[in-house]
Design an enzyme around this catalytic site. Structure first.
Site, PDB file in Angstrom:
ATOM      1  N   LYS A 174       0.845  -1.193   0.000  1.00 16.17           N
ATOM      2  CA  LYS A 174       0.000   0.000   0.000  1.00 16.17           C
ATOM      3  C   LYS A 174       0.880   1.242   0.000  1.00 16.17           C
ATOM      4  CE  LYS A 174      -3.881   2.155   2.451  1.00 16.17           C
ATOM      5  NZ  LYS A 174      -4.837   2.035   3.579  1.00 16.17           N
ATOM      6  N   SER A 181      -9.516   2.323   3.053  1.00 15.40           N
ATOM      7  CA  SER A 181      -8.588   2.976   2.156  1.00 15.40           C
ATOM      8  C   SER A 181      -7.612   2.023   1.473  1.00 15.40           C
ATOM      9  CB  SER A 181      -7.795   4.032   2.924  1.00 15.40           C
ATOM     10  OG  SER A 181      -7.007   3.436   3.948  1.00 15.40           O
ATOM     11  N   SER A 207     -10.198   0.199   7.247  1.00 12.40           N
ATOM     12  CA  SER A 207      -9.584   0.237   5.917  1.00 12.40           C
ATOM     13  C   SER A 207      -8.976  -1.073   5.439  1.00 12.40           C
ATOM     14  CB  SER A 207      -8.518   1.333   5.867  1.00 12.40           C
ATOM     15  OG  SER A 207      -9.119   2.603   5.944  1.00 12.40           O
TER      16      SER A 207
END
Length: 432
Positions: free
Chosen positions: A50, A125, A149
């Protein structure tokens, strides 16, 4: 790499791919194996990272135009340990700006889409990581969970997303912030994969003051007996509304879990103080403000930033000491109330989300089952457990609204092995 080249143009899951670095690392793993040495339990497994996690020499913009062009000068402990266990990082996955939204779109990188239905969001996210794994581009990818997330993208993409007890997955080096809500983790396709990766990366980290000794997770999947466990199912945690279709799918998954494990359903309420949402916003605002200010502008200025980021910055500027103290007190009450509730149960089951996957471009839902909700009202089943630091996982439960949806399993603090064992049982009961 071929899978990324084929699927990513439509999905926009990766913002950076390091083909040469991945090939070099894979060749190195081959040499270790050829020499008769053990390259580690993740030997040769491609991984996504990420974009909120630093990798030395890779871009480190965190989805923000404020940091466009920045290159990381260090590597996060999570990534370092995965690489040390033999994994092969292939690139960075998309995140909304600073990870501050529950769908994945940013001014810098645009919109990321759900592999099961590109019209819909993969969640956020950690949506880029979820899309990459669900589309078969990589077997696992790192993620973060500040208010859901990991769990929300896992639910919308039919994956496993585990937020371990706060401190189990280290956040060093250089992680800063005062909220203490952010958890690191991974997205995978199976509970066992999650446990294996986490066994490779957990443990004390001198660069993370909150890190704790590593629990043994994969072994627990086959050792923990779930018979007789007290399990509560709450489709509407704290009275927050839930889409009826999502609630029905989660209810069926919970019933299957109880029937196949021999666990006992109990009736327990988990009181969620209405002030918790405001407390979460107050505790998080300084961290967002600090990230923006560190770019050198002291604020968004004329640089395009996401509306959610701008709201956090504005909230931070209005903070007072008394408001901050009140937020900490609200969190303390929630921690105490949740601990009391878990004296009456061993596991809590809820839907992983309150709504089906929505449009990829957003916005967040403003109405659920006929009730108006704000940003936090749409995250009511996930963010409380970031405030408390408890382990919580999303496992696939079925489909709703044209995409997968999930069942959330929550345990008491440090009951990580139990939560994973329960998730593995839920996975089996769902035919996976």
């Amino acid at each position: 790499m071929c899978a990324i080249e084929t699927a990513d143009p439509e999905l926009n899951a990766f913002v950076h791919v390091d083909r040469d670095g991945a090939m070099t690392r894979a060749t190195e793993i081959d040499r270790i194996v050829a020499a008769g040495q053990d390259p580690g339990p993740l030997a040769g497994v491609p991984m996504g990272v990420k974009e909120l996690h630093a990798v030395f020499g890779w871009p480190y913009a965190m989805g923000s135009r404020l940091y466009e062009g920045r290159i990381a000068d260090h590597t996060s402990t999570l990534v370092n340990r995965a690489v040390g266990a033999g994994a092969v990082p292939v690139g960075l996955t998309t995140s909304p700006e600073f990870g501050r939204a529950s769908f994945t779109a940013s001014p810098l990188h645009g919109v990321t889409r759900n592999p099961w239905n590109p019209r819909l969001t993969p969640g956020g996210s950690s949506g880029g990581s979820a899309a990459a794994v669900a589309a078969g581009m990589v077997p696992f990818s790192t993620g973060t969970d500040g208010a859901g997330s990991l769990r929300i993208p896992a639910a919308y993409c039919g994956l496993v997303g585990f937020k371990a007890t706060y401190g189990v997955v280290p956040r060093g080096p250089r992680h800063s912030g005062v909220a203490d809500n952010d958890h690191y983790g991974v997205l995978t396709t199976t509970v066992r994969d999650t446990a294996r990766v986490l066994d490779s990366v957990t443990g004390l980290d001198p660069a993370d003051r909150a890190s704790v000794p590593a629990p043994l997770l994969e072994a627990a999947l086959d050792e923990i007996d779930l018979r007789g466990l007290r399990v509560a199912f709450l489709p509407t945690l704290g009275g927050a509304p839930c889409d009826p279709e999502v609630a029905a799918v989660a209810e069926v998954a919970a019933q299957r879990f109880l029937a196949t494990t021999g666990a006992v359903r109990v009736s327990v309420e988990v009181p969620i103080d209405p002030d918790c949402a405001a407390a979460f916003r107050v505790l998080s605002a300084p961290d967002v403000y600090a990230a923006v200010a560190a770019a050198g502008s002291g604020g968004p200025g004329d640089v395009e930033v996401d509306a959610s980021v701008r709201r956090y910055v504005d909230a931070a500027r209005e903070l007072t000491v008394s408001t901050l103290l009140q937020a900490h007190e609200t969190r303390a009450r929630l921690v105490a109330a949740t601990a009391d509730a878990f004296e009456q149960m061993d596991l809590l089951l809820t839907p992983s989300t309150q709504v089906p996957a929505f449009d990829a471009e957003g916005p967040m839902p403003t109405e659920i089952d006929g009730h108006e909700v704000d940003h936090w009202g749409a995250l009511a089943v996930t963010y409380p457990f970031n405030l408390t630091g408890q382990p919580a996982i999303s496992v696939p439960a079925g489909w709703a609204g044209g995409a997968p949806c999930g069942l959330q399993i929550v345990g008491a603090r440090h009951a990580d092995a139990l939560v994973l064992a329960a998730a593995a049982a839920a996975e089996r009961s769902n035919g996976r």
